[in-house]
Design a protein around this motif. Sequence first.
Motif, PDB file in Angstrom:
ATOM      1  N   CYS A  62       0.823  -1.220   0.000  1.00 40.21           N
ATOM      2  CA  CYS A  62       0.000   0.000   0.000  1.00 40.21           C
ATOM      3  C   CYS A  62       0.852   1.263   0.000  1.00 40.21           C
ATOM      4  N   GLY A  63       2.160   1.123   0.181  1.00 42.10           N
ATOM      5  CA  GLY A  63       3.044   2.283   0.176  1.00 42.10           C
ATOM      6  C   GLY A  63       3.980   2.293   1.361  1.00 42.10           C
ATOM      7  N   THR A  64       4.748   3.351   1.453  1.00 44.24           N
ATOM      8  CA  THR A  64       5.733   3.523   2.515  1.00 44.24           C
ATOM      9  C   THR A  64       5.040   3.588   3.874  1.00 44.24           C
ATOM     10  N   ARG A  65       5.637   2.918   4.845  1.00 48.02           N
ATOM     11  CA  ARG A  65       5.095   2.903   6.206  1.00 48.02           C
ATOM     12  C   ARG A  65       6.207   3.155   7.218  1.00 48.02           C
ATOM     13  N   ARG A  66       5.818   3.734   8.334  1.00 47.88           N
ATOM     14  CA  ARG A  66       6.728   3.890   9.463  1.00 47.88           C
ATOM     15  C   ARG A  66       6.545   2.703  10.399  1.00 47.88           C
ATOM     16  N   PHE A  67       7.514   2.531  11.287  1.00 48.83           N
ATOM     17  CA  PHE A  67       7.483   1.415  12.232  1.00 48.83           C
ATOM     18  C   PHE A  67       6.177   1.407  13.023  1.00 48.83           C
ATOM     19  N   GLY A  68       5.811   2.554  13.584  1.00 42.94           N
ATOM     20  CA  GLY A  68       4.593   2.639  14.389  1.00 42.94           C
ATOM     21  C   GLY A  68       3.340   2.300  13.603  1.00 42.94           C
ATOM     22  N   GLU A  69       3.315   2.706  12.334  1.00 41.69           N
ATOM     23  CA  GLU A  69       2.165   2.375  11.485  1.00 41.69           C
ATOM     24  C   GLU A  69       2.063   0.871  11.298  1.00 41.69           C
ATOM     25  N   LEU A  70       3.203   0.234  11.029  1.00 40.97           N
ATOM     26  CA  LEU A  70       3.193  -1.220  10.844  1.00 40.97           C
ATOM     27  C   LEU A  70       2.743  -1.920  12.116  1.00 40.97           C
ATOM     28  N   GLN A  71       3.171  -1.403  13.250  1.00 40.77           N
ATOM     29  CA  GLN A  71       2.766  -1.997  14.519  1.00 40.77           C
ATOM     30  C   GLN A  71       1.257  -1.888  14.723  1.00 40.77           C
ATOM     31  N   ARG A  72       0.677  -0.753  14.370  1.00 44.87           N
ATOM     32  CA  ARG A  72      -0.783  -0.582  14.507  1.00 44.87           C
ATOM     33  C   ARG A  72      -1.545  -1.449  13.509  1.00 44.87           C
ATOM     34  N   LEU A  73      -0.999  -1.596  12.303  1.00 43.98           N
ATOM     35  CA  LEU A  73      -1.677  -2.372  11.267  1.00 43.98           C
ATOM     36  C   LEU A  73      -1.581  -3.878  11.503  1.00 43.98           C
ATOM     37  N   ILE A  74      -0.558  -4.293  12.240  1.00 43.30           N
ATOM     38  CA  ILE A  74      -0.366  -5.711  12.575  1.00 43.30           C
ATOM     39  C   ILE A  74      -0.312  -5.800  14.107  1.00 43.30           C
ATOM     40  N   PRO A  75      -1.442  -5.679  14.778  1.00 39.35           N
ATOM     41  CA  PRO A  75      -1.449  -5.557  16.244  1.00 39.35           C
ATOM     42  C   PRO A  75      -0.901  -6.764  16.996  1.00 39.35           C
ATOM     43  N   ALA A  76      -0.907  -7.941  16.406  1.00 43.94           N
ATOM     44  CA  ALA A  76      -0.440  -9.125  17.123  1.00 43.94           C
ATOM     45  C   ALA A  76       1.083  -9.232  17.178  1.00 43.94           C
ATOM     46  N   VAL A  77       1.793  -8.462  16.360  1.00 44.68           N
ATOM     47  CA  VAL A  77       3.252  -8.560  16.320  1.00 44.68           C
ATOM     48  C   VAL A  77       3.870  -7.720  17.435  1.00 44.68           C
ATOM     49  N   SER A  78       4.858  -8.299  18.108  1.00 44.80           N
ATOM     50  CA  SER A  78       5.568  -7.558  19.159  1.00 44.80           C
ATOM     51  C   SER A  78       6.587  -6.631  18.493  1.00 44.80           C
ATOM     52  N   PRO A  79       7.007  -5.576  19.183  1.00 43.36           N
ATOM     53  CA  PRO A  79       8.024  -4.696  18.608  1.00 43.36           C
ATOM     54  C   PRO A  79       9.313  -5.449  18.242  1.00 43.36           C
ATOM     55  N   ARG A  80       9.699  -6.381  19.083  1.00 41.95           N
ATOM     56  CA  ARG A  80      10.915  -7.156  18.813  1.00 41.95           C
ATOM     57  C   ARG A  80      10.765  -8.014  17.554  1.00 41.95           C
ATOM     58  N   ALA A  81       9.631  -8.695  17.421  1.00 45.01           N
ATOM     59  CA  ALA A  81       9.395  -9.535  16.241  1.00 45.01           C
ATOM     60  C   ALA A  81       9.310  -8.689  14.975  1.00 45.01           C
ATOM     61  N   LEU A  82       8.686  -7.516  15.081  1.00 52.32           N
ATOM     62  CA  LEU A  82       8.588  -6.627  13.926  1.00 52.32           C
ATOM     63  C   LEU A  82       9.976  -6.141  13.514  1.00 52.32           C
ATOM     64  N   THR A  83      10.786  -5.758  14.485  1.00 54.69           N
ATOM     65  CA  THR A  83      12.150  -5.311  14.199  1.00 54.69           C
ATOM     66  C   THR A  83      12.955  -6.415  13.517  1.00 54.69           C
ATOM     67  N   THR A  84      12.862  -7.624  14.040  1.00 52.69           N
ATOM     68  CA  THR A  84      13.578  -8.763  13.463  1.00 52.69           C
ATOM     69  C   THR A  84      13.124  -9.020  12.032  1.00 52.69           C
ATOM     70  N   THR A  85      11.822  -8.972  11.806  1.00 54.49           N
ATOM     71  CA  THR A  85      11.275  -9.203  10.472  1.00 54.49           C
ATOM     72  C   THR A  85      11.733  -8.124   9.500  1.00 54.49           C
TER      73      THR A  85
END
Length: 112
Positions: free
Chosen positions: A41-64
């Motif tokens: 859908c376009g460029t996203r910031r970390f916080g946006e991705l976290q809100r859009l994928i609520p089940a992911v932890s910050p650590r898992a998102l960072t690793t991914t």
Amino acid sequence: MIMNANNYIPKEPVTIECNIEKTLDVIGGKWAFLVIRELFCGTRRFGELQRLIPAVSPRALTTTLRHLEEKGVLERHVFPTVPVTVEYTLTPKGEDLHHILKQMKLWAAKWT
């Protein structure tokens, strides 16, 4: 095994590279599909991705995100603001996954 006069030397197994395995190495992580989907859908910031994928932890998102960046699927852009702003965008390699994921979605709709 190959027999030598002095002892047995184990023969190394033949490895055949599989392109599907290579693809799964890039996008097979638990959260990778969801991150890539959001970046279609376009460029996203970390916080946006976290809100859009609520089940992911910050650590898992960072690793991914790091994994996908290492594999050349996305680019990370850092802006010198306070606090630092980081944006993620798909590379052409990442955009090329759109067709694959769309076909997987159609398969799931038909068979699950």
